[in-house]
Design a protein around this motif. Sequence first.
Motif, PDB file in Angstrom:
ATOM      1  N   MET A   1      -7.533 -48.491 -73.264  1.00 58.29           N
ATOM      2  CA  MET A   1      -7.911 -49.892 -73.098  1.00 58.29           C
ATOM      3  C   MET A   1      -7.394 -50.426 -71.758  1.00 58.29           C
ATOM      4  SD  MET A   1      -7.200 -52.978 -75.768  1.00 58.29           S
ATOM      5  CE  MET A   1      -5.865 -53.707 -74.836  1.00 58.29           C
ATOM      6  N   THR A   2      -8.212 -51.234 -71.109  1.00 59.13           N
ATOM      7  CA  THR A   2      -7.808 -51.764 -69.810  1.00 59.13           C
ATOM      8  C   THR A   2      -6.723 -52.825 -69.986  1.00 59.13           C
ATOM      9  OG1 THR A   2     -10.074 -51.451 -69.104  1.00 59.13           O
ATOM     10  CG2 THR A   2      -8.700 -52.823 -67.700  1.00 59.13           C
ATOM     11  N   ASN A   3      -5.685 -52.731 -69.157  1.00 56.80           N
ATOM     12  CA  ASN A   3      -4.623 -53.740 -69.186  1.00 56.80           C
ATOM     13  C   ASN A   3      -5.092 -55.016 -68.489  1.00 56.80           C
ATOM     14  OD1 ASN A   3      -2.653 -52.180 -70.463  1.00 56.80           O
ATOM     15  ND2 ASN A   3      -2.152 -51.151 -68.536  1.00 56.80           N
ATOM     16  N   THR A   4      -4.480 -56.136 -68.869  1.00 58.37           N
ATOM     17  CA  THR A   4      -4.867 -57.405 -68.261  1.00 58.37           C
ATOM     18  C   THR A   4      -3.648 -58.087 -67.654  1.00 58.37           C
ATOM     19  OG1 THR A   4      -6.628 -57.681 -69.870  1.00 58.37           O
ATOM     20  CG2 THR A   4      -5.903 -59.672 -68.723  1.00 58.37           C
ATOM     21  N   ALA A   5      -3.842 -58.578 -66.423  1.00 60.40           N
ATOM     22  CA  ALA A   5      -2.804 -59.383 -65.760  1.00 60.40           C
ATOM     23  C   ALA A   5      -3.353 -60.783 -65.527  1.00 60.40           C
ATOM     24  CB  ALA A   5      -2.417 -58.754 -64.421  1.00 60.40           C
ATOM     25  N   ALA A   6      -2.494 -61.794 -65.702  1.00 63.44           N
ATOM     26  CA  ALA A   6      -2.879 -63.170 -65.354  1.00 63.44           C
ATOM     27  C   ALA A   6      -2.152 -63.541 -64.066  1.00 63.44           C
ATOM     28  CB  ALA A   6      -2.491 -64.126 -66.479  1.00 63.44           C
ATOM     29  N   ILE A   7      -2.896 -64.124 -63.137  1.00 58.03           N
ATOM     30  CA  ILE A   7      -2.321 -64.546 -61.856  1.00 58.03           C
ATOM     31  C   ILE A   7      -2.315 -66.069 -61.863  1.00 58.03           C
ATOM     32  CG2 ILE A   7      -2.672 -64.519 -59.334  1.00 58.03           C
ATOM     33  CD1 ILE A   7      -1.958 -61.743 -60.552  1.00 58.03           C
ATOM     34  N   ILE A   8      -1.128 -66.652 -61.865  1.00 53.00           N
ATOM     35  CA  ILE A   8      -1.006 -68.111 -61.896  1.00 53.00           C
ATOM     36  C   ILE A   8      -0.601 -68.543 -60.490  1.00 53.00           C
ATOM     37  CG2 ILE A   8       0.108 -70.083 -63.015  1.00 53.00           C
ATOM     38  CD1 ILE A   8      -1.574 -68.260 -64.914  1.00 53.00           C
ATOM     39  N   GLY A   9      -1.550 -69.151 -59.771  1.00 54.95           N
ATOM     40  CA  GLY A   9      -1.337 -69.457 -58.355  1.00 54.95           C
ATOM     41  C   GLY A   9      -1.907 -68.316 -57.537  1.00 54.95           C
ATOM     42  N   GLY A  10      -3.069 -68.570 -56.905  1.00 58.93           N
ATOM     43  CA  GLY A  10      -3.750 -67.482 -56.194  1.00 58.93           C
ATOM     44  C   GLY A  10      -3.803 -67.746 -54.701  1.00 58.93           C
ATOM     45  N   GLY A  11      -2.669 -68.095 -54.102  1.00 57.97           N
ATOM     46  CA  GLY A  11      -2.623 -68.301 -52.649  1.00 57.97           C
ATOM     47  C   GLY A  11      -2.375 -66.969 -51.955  1.00 57.97           C
ATOM     48  N   VAL A  12      -1.581 -67.026 -50.873  1.00 59.31           N
ATOM     49  CA  VAL A  12      -1.310 -65.824 -50.073  1.00 59.31           C
ATOM     50  C   VAL A  12      -0.762 -64.711 -50.971  1.00 59.31           C
ATOM     51  CG1 VAL A  12       0.158 -64.919 -48.229  1.00 59.31           C
ATOM     52  CG2 VAL A  12      -0.868 -67.184 -48.003  1.00 59.31           C
ATOM     53  N   ILE A  13       0.243 -65.041 -51.776  1.00 62.31           N
ATOM     54  CA  ILE A  13       0.937 -64.015 -52.553  1.00 62.31           C
ATOM     55  C   ILE A  13       0.190 -63.704 -53.847  1.00 62.31           C
ATOM     56  CG2 ILE A  13       3.086 -63.602 -53.857  1.00 62.31           C
ATOM     57  CD1 ILE A  13       3.203 -63.168 -50.782  1.00 62.31           C
ATOM     58  N   GLY A  14      -0.265 -64.764 -54.547  1.00 58.03           N
ATOM     59  CA  GLY A  14      -1.019 -64.523 -55.784  1.00 58.03           C
ATOM     60  C   GLY A  14      -2.263 -63.694 -55.512  1.00 58.03           C
ATOM     61  N   GLY A  15      -2.943 -63.957 -54.384  1.00 57.73           N
ATOM     62  CA  GLY A  15      -4.142 -63.185 -54.027  1.00 57.73           C
ATOM     63  C   GLY A  15      -3.793 -61.713 -53.825  1.00 57.73           C
ATOM     64  N   GLY A  16      -2.646 -61.473 -53.191  1.00 63.43           N
ATOM     65  CA  GLY A  16      -2.192 -60.094 -52.969  1.00 63.43           C
ATOM     66  C   GLY A  16      -1.902 -59.380 -54.280  1.00 63.43           C
ATOM     67  N   TRP A  17      -1.256 -60.111 -55.219  1.00 62.45           N
ATOM     68  CA  TRP A  17      -0.997 -59.516 -56.544  1.00 62.45           C
ATOM     69  C   TRP A  17      -2.316 -59.215 -57.255  1.00 62.45           C
ATOM     70  CZ3 TRP A  17       3.226 -57.487 -58.576  1.00 62.45           C
ATOM     71  CH2 TRP A  17       4.491 -57.950 -58.203  1.00 62.45           C
ATOM     72  N   ALA A  18      -3.270 -60.155 -57.156  1.00 64.37           N
ATOM     73  CA  ALA A  18      -4.563 -59.945 -57.817  1.00 64.37           C
ATOM     74  C   ALA A  18      -5.181 -58.635 -57.311  1.00 64.37           C
ATOM     75  CB  ALA A  18      -5.502 -61.125 -57.546  1.00 64.37           C
ATOM     76  N   ALA A  19      -5.145 -58.430 -55.994  1.00 59.61           N
ATOM     77  CA  ALA A  19      -5.722 -57.215 -55.406  1.00 59.61           C
ATOM     78  C   ALA A  19      -4.963 -55.978 -55.887  1.00 59.61           C
ATOM     79  CB  ALA A  19      -5.680 -57.311 -53.884  1.00 59.61           C
ATOM     80  N   ARG A  20      -3.632 -56.057 -55.908  1.00 58.62           N
ATOM     81  CA  ARG A  20      -2.788 -54.925 -56.328  1.00 58.62           C
ATOM     82  C   ARG A  20      -3.172 -54.487 -57.751  1.00 58.62           C
ATOM     83  NH1 ARG A  20       0.401 -50.760 -54.431  1.00 58.62           N
ATOM     84  NH2 ARG A  20       1.672 -51.826 -52.918  1.00 58.62           N
ATOM     85  N   PHE A  21      -3.249 -55.458 -58.681  1.00 57.08           N
ATOM     86  CA  PHE A  21      -3.562 -55.121 -60.074  1.00 57.08           C
ATOM     87  C   PHE A  21      -5.013 -54.629 -60.212  1.00 57.08           C
ATOM     88  CE2 PHE A  21       0.212 -57.700 -61.303  1.00 57.08           C
ATOM     89  CZ  PHE A  21       0.757 -56.834 -62.246  1.00 57.08           C
TER      90      PHE A  21
END
Length: 487
Positions: A1-21
């Motif tokens: 099953m695919t894991n899910t991450a929630a990104i709260i705040g998608g600025g410079v750093i949140g956007g980077g985390w979104a891409a990483r996950f």
Amino acid sequence: MTNTAAIIGGGVIGGGWAARFLLAGWDVRVFDPDPQAQRKIGEVLDNARRSLPGLSDVALPDEGQLSFHDAMSDAVDGAIWIQESVPERLELKRKVYQTLQEHCAPDAVIGSSTSGFKPSELQGCATRPDQIVVCHPFNPVYLLPLVELVTTDLNGDDLPARAETILRDIGMFPLRLTREIDAHIADRFLEAVWREALWMIKDGIATTAEIDEAIRMGFGLRWAQMGLFETYRIAGGEAGMRHFIEQFGPCLSWPWTKLMDVPDLTDDLINAIADQSDAQSGMHTIRELERIRDNNLVTILRGLKAQDWGAGQVLNVRDRNSTALAASLDQVADISQPVLTVHRAVPLDWTDYNGHMNEARYLQAFGDATDRLMMIVGCDADYIATGGSYFTAETHIRHLDEIHAGARIRVETQVLNGAGKKMHLFHWMYAGDRLLATGEHMLIHVSLETRKASEPAASVAEPLARLADAHAKLPRPEGAGAAIGVR
Ligand SMILES: NC(=O)c1ccc[n+]([C@@H]2O[C@H](COP(=O)([O-])OP(=O)(O)OC[C@H]3O[C@@H](n4cnc5c(N)ncnc54)[C@H](O)[C@@H]3O)[C@@H](O)[C@H]2O)c1
């Protein structure tokens, strides 16, 4: 099953985390009230897609699903990791935790990207403080491995251990801090350097450009691969660290630094810095600078990878754990078909002035495919250490289509002949269904001692013959044995 991450705040750093996950195969659900968030994350993702996949020598998992949500309650639905990257204000972060803890799974990890706050401060007013840890990343989050993982006693052992495992799985290097302090380790250190730089500009000693040259032409390169202490250990010569401290220790009490004082950030100082910085870098847009930075980082990281050192070692461990390619004939699912020998993305440094993969890299990919096939038939590092190997005698590549950085390629290999000293291979390179190139290679088994042709040992000859027999039933590949085509 695919894991899910929630990104709260998608600025410079949140956007980077979104891409990483996302590029690690996770589904990502974003909450950010900024109407521009979707566009901004899209731009970060474009950069990540062209730079991150090529860092690996094996294909990353298929990208997960990205979705944007109008309510935090919706964004955290089903998430086992929640990364908070809202602006650096304690009250705001605490308010965010209160809302999200009303809706998120009680055992999900809540990681904060905070650059400065201690985890105990973040946990202060939370409903379930044990869920919240500091996961402080570095920009660009999708390329740099470091995450400072800072916890308190309230977190117990299980959640931090799970957090470490997940961070490693998405290709990061969690540095677990044993004590919480303001700004953790890295930003405390960076602030000291930053303060020094501000003083040098204020006192008219150096410009922004001179300071950057002083870093990147010299010690910055040393830091990138060894850090501070290992570098100084070497600087002490054969006498080592003790000698280094004895020699340079007294300088510490000389008035070299102004670290005790902070310069006033007056308008004059701010203007001087901004003007100098414009003169230094204003000819590039921020997006251009990001791409230049990413190109450079990929080049440095892949160089370190070849040395199996530092951040490069982190990448290699991940590649070695991949089971995407067979390592022996037993692991090949169906030996009657061509064998998958390369499955990877095109790295940034494989492209050239025409904006596509350079011709030499087609040979590199085919060379890697040959290495993998050698490994599969038993000619692996252990066998080579006994003194036998294959040398390539002849190669014919047909370049049929172009391919760009970040795109996924795969090579399938047919053994045309595996008898005696010969290993005759035919490789097809694809992007999806698109045939990009074929490579035909004649290799001869050699003794590494005499450097002359020799018969392979049975541990190689037998699996190779078995594969060659199975492949003999396949049609002869179109183009096999062809000379350069003249139309
Ligand atoms: N910029 C860096 O280099 C860097 C590096 C490491 C860590 N951090 C940390 O990461 C965090 C975010 O920094 P940034 O540079 O990405 O800031 P940013 O301003 O680029 O992004 C913050 C985002 O949060 C959104 N936001 C504001 N209130 C929100 C709310 N209530 N709910 C959801 N989203 C909200 C904003 O719309 C914005 O898109 C900070 O804690 C910062 O200390 C920054």
